[in-house]
Design a protein around this motif. Structure first.
Motif, PDB file in Angstrom:
ATOM      1  N   VAL A 197       0.859  -1.202   0.000  1.00  0.00           N
ATOM      2  CA  VAL A 197       0.000   0.000   0.000  1.00  0.00           C
ATOM      3  C   VAL A 197       0.894   1.251   0.000  1.00  0.00           C
ATOM      4  CG1 VAL A 197      -1.702   1.307   1.336  1.00  0.00           C
ATOM      5  CG2 VAL A 197      -1.857  -1.184   1.218  1.00  0.00           C
ATOM      6  N   PRO A 198       0.670   2.197  -0.909  1.00  0.00           N
ATOM      7  CA  PRO A 198       1.516   3.402  -0.968  1.00  0.00           C
ATOM      8  C   PRO A 198       1.572   4.131   0.374  1.00  0.00           C
ATOM      9  CG  PRO A 198       0.072   3.294  -2.868  1.00  0.00           C
ATOM     10  CD  PRO A 198      -0.360   2.184  -1.954  1.00  0.00           C
ATOM     11  N   LYS A 199       2.775   4.576   0.743  1.00  0.00           N
ATOM     12  CA  LYS A 199       2.959   5.248   2.046  1.00  0.00           C
ATOM     13  C   LYS A 199       2.156   6.550   2.119  1.00  0.00           C
ATOM     14  CE  LYS A 199       7.538   3.422   3.152  1.00  0.00           C
ATOM     15  NZ  LYS A 199       6.981   2.536   4.195  1.00  0.00           N
ATOM     16  N   LYS A 202      -1.097   6.219   4.078  1.00  0.00           N
ATOM     17  CA  LYS A 202      -0.916   6.217   5.534  1.00  0.00           C
ATOM     18  C   LYS A 202      -0.565   7.621   6.037  1.00  0.00           C
ATOM     19  CE  LYS A 202       2.022   4.052   9.047  1.00  0.00           C
ATOM     20  NZ  LYS A 202       3.109   3.085   9.260  1.00  0.00           N
ATOM     21  N   GLU A 203       0.353   8.273   5.353  1.00  0.00           N
ATOM     22  CA  GLU A 203       0.787   9.612   5.768  1.00  0.00           C
ATOM     23  C   GLU A 203      -0.372  10.615   5.693  1.00  0.00           C
ATOM     24  OE1 GLU A 203       5.404   9.001   4.230  1.00  0.00           O
ATOM     25  OE2 GLU A 203       4.030  10.309   3.140  1.00  0.00           O
ATOM     26  N   GLY A 204      -1.223  10.470   4.670  1.00  0.00           N
ATOM     27  CA  GLY A 204      -2.365  11.362   4.532  1.00  0.00           C
ATOM     28  C   GLY A 204      -3.352  11.198   5.679  1.00  0.00           C
ATOM     29  N   ALA A 205      -3.630   9.919   6.034  1.00  0.00           N
ATOM     30  CA  ALA A 205      -4.562   9.663   7.136  1.00  0.00           C
ATOM     31  C   ALA A 205      -4.011  10.183   8.460  1.00  0.00           C
ATOM     32  CB  ALA A 205      -4.848   8.160   7.230  1.00  0.00           C
ATOM     33  N   LEU A 206      -2.710   9.953   8.701  1.00  0.00           N
ATOM     34  CA  LEU A 206      -2.099  10.435   9.942  1.00  0.00           C
ATOM     35  C   LEU A 206      -2.080  11.964   9.984  1.00  0.00           C
ATOM     36  CD1 LEU A 206       0.913   7.935  10.206  1.00  0.00           C
ATOM     37  CD2 LEU A 206      -1.169   7.939  11.589  1.00  0.00           C
ATOM     38  N   ALA A 207      -1.868  12.588   8.817  1.00  0.00           N
ATOM     39  CA  ALA A 207      -1.841  14.047   8.757  1.00  0.00           C
ATOM     40  C   ALA A 207      -3.212  14.648   9.055  1.00  0.00           C
ATOM     41  CB  ALA A 207      -1.362  14.503   7.379  1.00  0.00           C
ATOM     42  N   HIS A 212      -2.873   5.620  14.560  1.00  0.00           N
ATOM     43  CA  HIS A 212      -2.231   4.573  13.768  1.00  0.00           C
ATOM     44  C   HIS A 212      -3.176   3.380  13.572  1.00  0.00           C
ATOM     45  CE1 HIS A 212       1.623   2.010  13.027  1.00  0.00           C
ATOM     46  NE2 HIS A 212       0.858   2.109  11.976  1.00  0.00           N
ATOM     47  N   ILE A 213      -3.830   2.968  14.663  1.00  0.00           N
ATOM     48  CA  ILE A 213      -4.738   1.815  14.574  1.00  0.00           C
ATOM     49  C   ILE A 213      -5.912   2.130  13.651  1.00  0.00           C
ATOM     50  CG2 ILE A 213      -6.297   0.326  15.881  1.00  0.00           C
ATOM     51  CD1 ILE A 213      -3.363  -0.226  16.402  1.00  0.00           C
ATOM     52  N   LYS A 214      -6.469   3.357  13.787  1.00  0.00           N
ATOM     53  CA  LYS A 214      -7.591   3.728  12.912  1.00  0.00           C
ATOM     54  C   LYS A 214      -7.151   3.781  11.455  1.00  0.00           C
ATOM     55  CE  LYS A 214     -11.369   7.040  12.507  1.00  0.00           C
ATOM     56  NZ  LYS A 214     -11.958   8.281  13.007  1.00  0.00           N
ATOM     57  N   THR A 215      -5.921   4.249  11.220  1.00  0.00           N
ATOM     58  CA  THR A 215      -5.390   4.285   9.845  1.00  0.00           C
ATOM     59  C   THR A 215      -5.275   2.885   9.270  1.00  0.00           C
ATOM     60  OG1 THR A 215      -4.130   6.278  10.371  1.00  0.00           O
ATOM     61  CG2 THR A 215      -3.439   5.029   8.441  1.00  0.00           C
ATOM     62  N   ILE A 216      -4.845   1.943  10.125  1.00  0.00           N
ATOM     63  CA  ILE A 216      -4.703   0.555   9.653  1.00  0.00           C
ATOM     64  C   ILE A 216      -6.050  -0.005   9.194  1.00  0.00           C
ATOM     65  CG2 ILE A 216      -4.252  -1.811  10.431  1.00  0.00           C
ATOM     66  CD1 ILE A 216      -2.025  -0.625  12.213  1.00  0.00           C
TER      67      ILE A 216
END
Length: 313
Positions: A197-199, A202-207, A212-216
């Motif tokens: 999965v493109p990083k 993940k970076e967009g969701a965290l931003a 982290h768990i919700k992003t997963i």
């Protein structure tokens, strides 16, 4: 030799050198094209052998098994609830249900553990734990099925008999062992899909403030669902085709199990147990069992492939 003659000689030498170079280049291209054609034909031969093997096996199974289905009767063979070769009674429903129940149980046990282990390895575990867990998973994939059967017979079966009652050789024991056996396939493919999965996702969701768990669970797993589904499909294929481990722990009773603690017999175990001494119509009925198993697996693959294709859209 005059300067003019020297210039002409040099000019003709260059032309000759260019001609020789073009000739060599042309020969090199022809050799490469010839080699590529040989390699392509070799690949085609390999693909042809694979297809031919499938066609040959399919033809053999249907030729040997189809007559028995019509001799016994299609409905009686598929929906009959009694299997007694000595009385020439061949009802396959207990084995069909046994295979379905065992596969469903393996999915219930193996899929959640496998997918969550893949998430842990790919997203949460420190590097030193990954270096311990991944080789263990790979080792799990290399263990022969008969060893799983021994483990089930020595550990799982007595535990079930002692704590839950019954003989221990049961549908539950089969589900547990098959659930363990499909773990390596599900974990390896799911982990690869999660890492692919493109990083930026993940970076967009965290931003945006997600944990982290919700992003997963809201970004990474949905993006990797196609690969995860493919891993589950391959795991199901292994569960439904397993024979040796199942024979050791299932009890092998050709009856419809009314409880998860009752003995069970699967389609593959039915063939392996009786093929050694069967003859006549009984032997043909076992080949017919192979036909039913073949159709069953084909239908299952078509359904699961459709689900995988839909998940990838």
């Amino acid at each position: 030799m005059s300067i003019k003659e020297m210039s002409l000689s040099s000019f003709f030498n260059k032309i000759e050198a260019n001609r020789i170079e073009k000739s060599e280049r042309s020969k090199s291209i022809k050799r490469r094209e010839k080699l590529e054609k040989i390699v392509e034909r070799f690949f085609f031969f390999c693909a042809f052998i694979s297809v031919l093997s499938v066609i040959t096996i399919t033809f053999f199974i249907f030729v040997k098994g189809s007559p028995a289905i019509f001799k016994i009767g299609v409905l009686e063979f598929i929906f009959g609830i009694q299997w007694n070769p000595e009385a020439e009674i061949f009802g396959l429903l207990p084995m069909i249900l046994g295979s379905l129940y065992a596969t469903a149980g393996a999915i219930l046990i193996g899929v959640p553990i496998g997918v969550l282990t893949a998430v842990f390895i790919a997203e949460l575990a420190p590097e030193w734990i990954v270096k311990l867990v991944k080789p263990a998973v790979e080792l799990l994939a290399g263990i022969p099925s008969v060893i799983y059967g021994f483990f089930g017979l020595i550990v799982i079966v007595p535990l079930i008999a002692k704590n839950l009652g019954g003989p221990g050789n049961s549908l539950l024991a089969v589900c547990i062992i098959l659930g363990i056996m499909i773990l390596p396939t599900i974990i390896s493919i799911s982990e690869t899909s999660i890492r692919a999965v493109p990083k930026e996702y993940k970076e967009g969701a965290l931003a945006l403030g997600a944990s982290h768990i919700k992003t997963i669970f809201t970004v990474i797993l949905p993006a990797a669902k196609s690969g995860i589904t493919a891993g589950i499909v391959l795991g199901i294929g292994r569960a439904i085709g397993e024979t040796m481990a199942v024979i050791l722990i299932s009890g092998n009773a050709a009856i419809i199990p009314k409880s998860i603690l009752k003995p069970v017999r699967t389609l593959t175990a039915n063939i392996a147990l009786e093929m050694g001494y069967a003859f006549g119509l009984a032997q043909e009925a076992l080949f017919a069992t192979g036909v039913i198993l073949f159709i069953f697996i084909m239908l299952l693959n078509m359904i699961l492939n459709a689900i995988t294709h839909k998940a990838g859209e």
